[in-house]
Scaffold this motif. Structure first.
Motif, mmCIF file in Angstrom:
data_model
loop_
_atom_site.group_PDB
_atom_site.id
_atom_site.type_symbol
_atom_site.label_atom_id
_atom_site.label_comp_id
_atom_site.label_asym_id
_atom_site.label_seq_id
_atom_site.Cartn_x
_atom_site.Cartn_y
_atom_site.Cartn_z
ATOM 1 N N PHE A 250 0.964 -1.244 -0.062
ATOM 2 C CA PHE A 250 0.104 0.009 0.042
ATOM 3 C C PHE A 250 0.917 1.159 0.165
ATOM 4 C CE2 PHE A 250 0.598 -1.093 4.479
ATOM 5 C CZ PHE A 250 0.983 -0.198 5.132
ATOM 6 N N VAL A 251 0.370 2.359 -0.420
ATOM 7 C CA VAL A 251 0.893 3.665 -0.525
ATOM 8 C C VAL A 251 -0.168 4.676 -0.419
ATOM 9 C CG1 VAL A 251 2.389 5.543 -1.794
ATOM 10 C CG2 VAL A 251 2.702 2.828 -2.258
ATOM 11 N N TYR A 252 -0.156 5.502 0.861
ATOM 12 C CA TYR A 252 -1.169 6.280 1.271
ATOM 13 C C TYR A 252 -0.358 7.796 1.135
ATOM 14 C CZ TYR A 252 -3.445 2.328 3.182
ATOM 15 O OH TYR A 252 -4.155 0.970 3.304
ATOM 16 N N HIS A 253 -1.055 8.579 0.439
ATOM 17 C CA HIS A 253 -0.298 10.041 0.251
ATOM 18 C C HIS A 253 -0.794 11.091 1.208
ATOM 19 C CE1 HIS A 253 1.551 9.460 -4.003
ATOM 20 N NE2 HIS A 253 0.784 8.322 -3.694
ATOM 21 N N LEU A 254 -0.057 11.527 2.244
ATOM 22 C CA LEU A 254 -0.413 12.338 3.234
ATOM 23 C C LEU A 254 -0.129 13.981 2.887
ATOM 24 C CD1 LEU A 254 1.533 10.586 5.842
ATOM 25 C CD2 LEU A 254 -1.040 11.243 6.363
ATOM 26 N N ASN A 255 -0.436 14.929 3.379
ATOM 27 C CA ASN A 255 -0.050 16.108 3.285
ATOM 28 C C ASN A 255 1.521 16.403 3.604
ATOM 29 O OD1 ASN A 255 -2.525 17.283 2.870
ATOM 30 N ND2 ASN A 255 -2.875 17.751 4.913
ATOM 31 N N ASP A 256 2.017 17.662 3.430
ATOM 32 C CA ASP A 256 3.493 17.814 3.719
ATOM 33 C C ASP A 256 4.466 17.036 2.743
ATOM 34 O OD1 ASP A 256 2.515 19.958 5.409
ATOM 35 O OD2 ASP A 256 2.340 18.634 6.991
ATOM 36 N N ARG A 257 4.029 16.566 1.709
ATOM 37 C CA ARG A 257 4.973 15.380 0.752
ATOM 38 C C ARG A 257 5.482 14.346 1.638
ATOM 39 N NH1 ARG A 257 5.350 18.528 -3.502
ATOM 40 N NH2 ARG A 257 6.613 17.066 -4.464
ATOM 41 N N GLN A 258 4.536 14.103 2.368
ATOM 42 C CA GLN A 258 4.808 12.635 3.050
ATOM 43 C C GLN A 258 4.025 11.655 2.657
ATOM 44 O OE1 GLN A 258 4.466 13.150 7.215
ATOM 45 N NE2 GLN A 258 6.404 14.206 7.454
ATOM 46 N N VAL A 259 4.581 10.166 2.611
ATOM 47 C CA VAL A 259 3.533 9.068 2.167
ATOM 48 C C VAL A 259 4.036 8.061 2.916
ATOM 49 C CG1 VAL A 259 3.432 10.042 -0.329
ATOM 50 C CG2 VAL A 259 5.398 8.287 0.528
ATOM 51 N N TYR A 260 2.902 7.124 3.351
ATOM 52 C CA TYR A 260 3.174 5.930 4.094
ATOM 53 C C TYR A 260 3.331 4.710 3.047
ATOM 54 C CZ TYR A 260 1.206 7.728 8.328
ATOM 55 O OH TYR A 260 0.991 8.599 9.556
ATOM 56 N N VAL A 261 4.564 3.946 3.135
ATOM 57 C CA VAL A 261 4.662 2.754 2.185
ATOM 58 C C VAL A 261 4.754 1.580 3.109
ATOM 59 C CG1 VAL A 261 6.068 1.909 0.639
ATOM 60 C CG2 VAL A 261 5.874 4.327 0.811
ATOM 61 N N GLY A 262 4.065 0.640 2.585
ATOM 62 C CA GLY A 262 3.813 -0.585 3.512
ATOM 63 C C GLY A 262 3.727 -1.836 2.648
ATOM 64 N N PHE A 263 3.825 -2.923 3.347
ATOM 65 C CA PHE A 263 3.602 -4.048 2.791
ATOM 66 C C PHE A 263 3.199 -5.280 3.849
ATOM 67 C CE2 PHE A 263 4.937 -7.808 0.403
ATOM 68 C CZ PHE A 263 4.422 -7.733 -0.948
ATOM 69 N N VAL A 264 2.277 -5.975 3.491
ATOM 70 C CA VAL A 264 1.894 -7.084 4.367
ATOM 71 C C VAL A 264 2.162 -8.358 3.847
ATOM 72 C CG1 VAL A 264 -0.387 -8.061 5.478
ATOM 73 C CG2 VAL A 264 -0.304 -5.634 5.091
ATOM 74 N N VAL A 265 2.600 -9.330 4.581
ATOM 75 C CA VAL A 265 2.762 -10.764 4.251
ATOM 76 C C VAL A 265 1.799 -11.719 5.016
ATOM 77 C CG1 VAL A 265 4.256 -12.704 4.026
ATOM 78 C CG2 VAL A 265 5.137 -10.361 3.322
ATOM 79 N N HIS A 266 0.943 -12.397 4.332
ATOM 80 C CA HIS A 266 -0.004 -13.635 5.213
ATOM 81 C C HIS A 266 1.104 -14.329 5.871
ATOM 82 C CE1 HIS A 266 -2.849 -11.308 3.360
ATOM 83 N NE2 HIS A 266 -3.115 -12.015 2.259
ATOM 84 N N LEU A 267 0.930 -14.629 7.229
ATOM 85 C CA LEU A 267 2.029 -15.561 7.819
ATOM 86 C C LEU A 267 1.594 -16.890 7.810
ATOM 87 C CD1 LEU A 267 2.533 -13.454 11.164
ATOM 88 C CD2 LEU A 267 3.882 -13.889 9.079
ATOM 89 N N ASN A 268 0.727 -17.252 6.791
ATOM 90 C CA ASN A 268 0.559 -18.790 6.576
ATOM 91 C C ASN A 268 1.369 -19.264 5.454
ATOM 92 O OD1 ASN A 268 -0.671 -17.683 4.414
ATOM 93 N ND2 ASN A 268 -2.571 -18.509 4.513
ATOM 94 N N TYR A 269 2.395 -18.675 5.109
ATOM 95 C CA TYR A 269 3.512 -18.951 3.883
ATOM 96 C C TYR A 269 4.019 -20.228 4.344
ATOM 97 C CZ TYR A 269 7.079 -16.626 6.586
ATOM 98 O OH TYR A 269 8.049 -16.263 7.688
ATOM 99 N N ARG A 270 4.173 -21.112 3.295
ATOM 100 C CA ARG A 270 4.812 -22.701 3.523
ATOM 101 C C ARG A 270 6.229 -22.571 3.561
ATOM 102 N NH1 ARG A 270 0.567 -23.266 -0.283
ATOM 103 N NH2 ARG A 270 1.837 -23.560 -2.056
#
Length: 552
Positions: A250-270
């Motif tokens: 995900f990427v979420y654009h905030l004010n003041d030229r800031q962004v949240y960048v994130g990643f989720v991994v489901h923990l049921n990986y083999r």
């Protein structure tokens, strides 16, 4: 340590955890009855210090709690203006048209926020109403009165390592205090240690599916790009994860030229060789993400487990003397990547049930009304509508989740029922881990120091600190298992699944040694969830220790 003599303090309601659920409960209790004595205990150095979330906030919970939140200055300043979904390949992308997405996936009307700052603001509202808030106050155990939870032990300091599971009182030991209440609300977030004790003690998960989890990792960036657009929300699925692993970015654009960048991994990986943090760092090199971040700088980092079991995994919410709130029970809507709204609603519902019981003189009664309203009300409807997305993804992969899961969400929306019923989750995330012999090691690119970073460097951007003289709060049931069992069978995945570099296998002349760098811990709880031998137990460290997230 039942033989320790402690002073006690008595309240009407004791709340453990200063997240959106606990704070909403505290505020609603005082709104209903200003004379109720309410205390909130938060293990972080301040309210908000340990809060990590996406976050795109659905304001439904805040609307119910404080309808005039805008006039009161709540930090919801960036309404969503653009919403997009992509399936990524290694170098390409395919956008999913918004018109084919179920209406519940629409983010318009929601806000991009720092949930830590929202909680800081909620804390000021609670204190104005007379709620007593004590940050830096870890809760180490439940206080029992027969079979009833009558309080918690808070503020225990000064234990030293002695080779035992618990540690021993040192020369500066302070036993803490019994904080007692007519009701105890556990609002610790995902996999809270006291919540886990209550679930086990009262068998609250009986008849439910195993809880499922994801690992969410997030960075806050300042960017210098014409692509920055406040209010823009982007979600991705697919690359860099391969078959047998699910998640997305995900990427979420905030004010003041800031962004949240994130990643989720489901923990049921083999594959035990999978390195979730490495997948996150690789994600940022996709052209869709890199063109936004190039020339910018990362200013904060954090990680947190996420409940993903949803409706099928929701335990019983009430026990003698108390309740589970929010993510302590698991109220995240997985495809929406949202749980804060349900956490707030759960706090409101629990407060209303407790106040009604206390007003009627029913101190300590089971708050069955709370459990019922969660299951039949807005929270239950929200979770039931997406109940099959996660198990479909786990069983059949991304495309089945998009196609069949999307159809199921549309059916729920139009007909208020699922054609599939509630599909079972099956294995726990720990049980999903397969032996290393079935898989090949995965090669991850070396971080470039511009878009991608090594774990230890990134942990420095989480503000994490722990007193090194205390016993490690990450406990091994059997110290021999990491080397004797997990290393030969699973290539000891703890050295990879931890997003903070807490666990290492150190090669020495006498053989490999398992090392726990607990000072690095960002309190994500992944080890407690994913260890294939279920040998690691996460407990709360000394109050005030852990991450200190700014604007996360």
């Amino acid at each position: 340590m039942a033989d320790v003599q402690r002073e006690s303090m008595d309240y009407d309601v004791v709340i453990v955890g200063g997240g959106p659920a606990g704070l909403s409960a505290a505020i609603r209790l005082k709104q209903l009855d200003p004379d109720l004595s309410v205390v909130l205990l938060e293990k972080g150095s301040e309210v908000g210090a340990h809060i990590l979330s996406g976050a795109v906030l659905d304001p439904v919970g805040l609307n119910a709690l404080i309808p005039d939140w805008k006039e009161k200055g709540a930090p919801l300043n960036v309404p969503v203006t653009e919403d997009s979904f992509y399936v990524l390949g290694e170098g390409g992308k395919m956008r999913i048209p918004n018109r084919v997405m179920p209406p519940l996936m629409d983010n318009h009307g929601n806000y991009i926020v720092s949930m830590g700052n929202v909680c800081r603001w909620l804390a000021t509202q609670a204190e104005e109403l007379g709620v007593e808030i004590f940050p830096g106050m870890s809760c180490s155990e439940l206080v029992m009165d027969g079979d009833r939870v009558a309080g918690v032990v808070a503020g225990e300091f000064g234990k030293v390592p002695d080779g035992s599971f618990e540690g021993a009182p040192g020369p500066n030991y302070e036993p803490g205090m019994e904080v007692r209440g007519k009701y105890v609300f556990l609002a610790e977030g995902v996999r809270g240690s006291l919540s886990q004790q209550a679930i086990a003690r009262y068998d609250l998960a009986q008849g439910r599916e195993p809880q499922k989890y994801g690992l969410g990792m997030k960075e806050l960036w300042e960017v210098d790009s014409p692509l920055h657009s406040p209010g823009k929300v982007l979600h991705t699925m697919g690359w860099p994860l391969k078959k047998g692993a699910g998640g997305g970015g995900f990427v979420y654009h905030l004010n003041d030229r800031q962004v949240y960048v994130g990643f989720v991994v489901h923990l049921n990986y083999r594959n035990p060789y999978l390195y979730p943090y490495g997948e996150f760092q690789r994600f940022k090199h996709h052209p869709l993400i890199a063109e936004l971040l190039t020339g910018g700088k990362r200013i904060a980092y954090g990680a947190r487990a996420i409940n993903e079991g949803g409706w099928q995994s929701l335990p019983k919410l009430v026990f003698p003397g108390g309740v589970l709130l929010g993510c302590s029970a698991g109220m995240v809507n997985v495809p929406r990547i949202k749980g804060n709204h349900n956490a707030m609603l759960s706090g409101i519902h629990a407060a209303e049930a407790a106040q009604a019981a206390l007003a009627a003189g029913r101190e300590g009664d089971l708050l069955e009304d709370y459990d019922q309203v969660v299951r039949t009300g807005a929270i239950g409807r929200d979770l039931r509508a997406v109940a099959n997305v996660k198990p479909l993804w786990s069983r059949y992969g991304l495309m089945a989740s998009l196609g069949v899961g999307g159809l199921d969400m549309w059916t729920q929306t139009l007909l208020n029922r699922s054609v599939f019923g509630a599909i079972r989750h099956g294995k726990t995330d720990a049980e999903s881990t397969e032996p290393a012999a079935k898989h090949k090691p995965i090669q991850y690119p070396k971080p470039d120091g511009k878009l991608s970073f090594d774990r230890v460097t990134n942990v420095a951007f989480s503000g994490t600190n722990h007193d090194p003289d205390q016993p490690a709060h990450l406990k091994l049931k059997d110290p021999a298992i990491p080397i004797a069992v997990n290393l030969p069978l699973y290539a000891e995945p703890a050295q990879r699944y931890c997003p903070a570099g807490v666990y290492e296998v150190v090669e020495e002349p006498t053989g490999p040694r398992f090392q726990i760098n607990f000072q690095n811990c960002v309190h994500c709880k992944t080890c407690d969830i994913k260890d294939p031998s279920q040998n690691i137990v996460w407990t709360a460290p000394r109050g005030g220790d852990g991450p200190n997230y700014p604007n996360m």
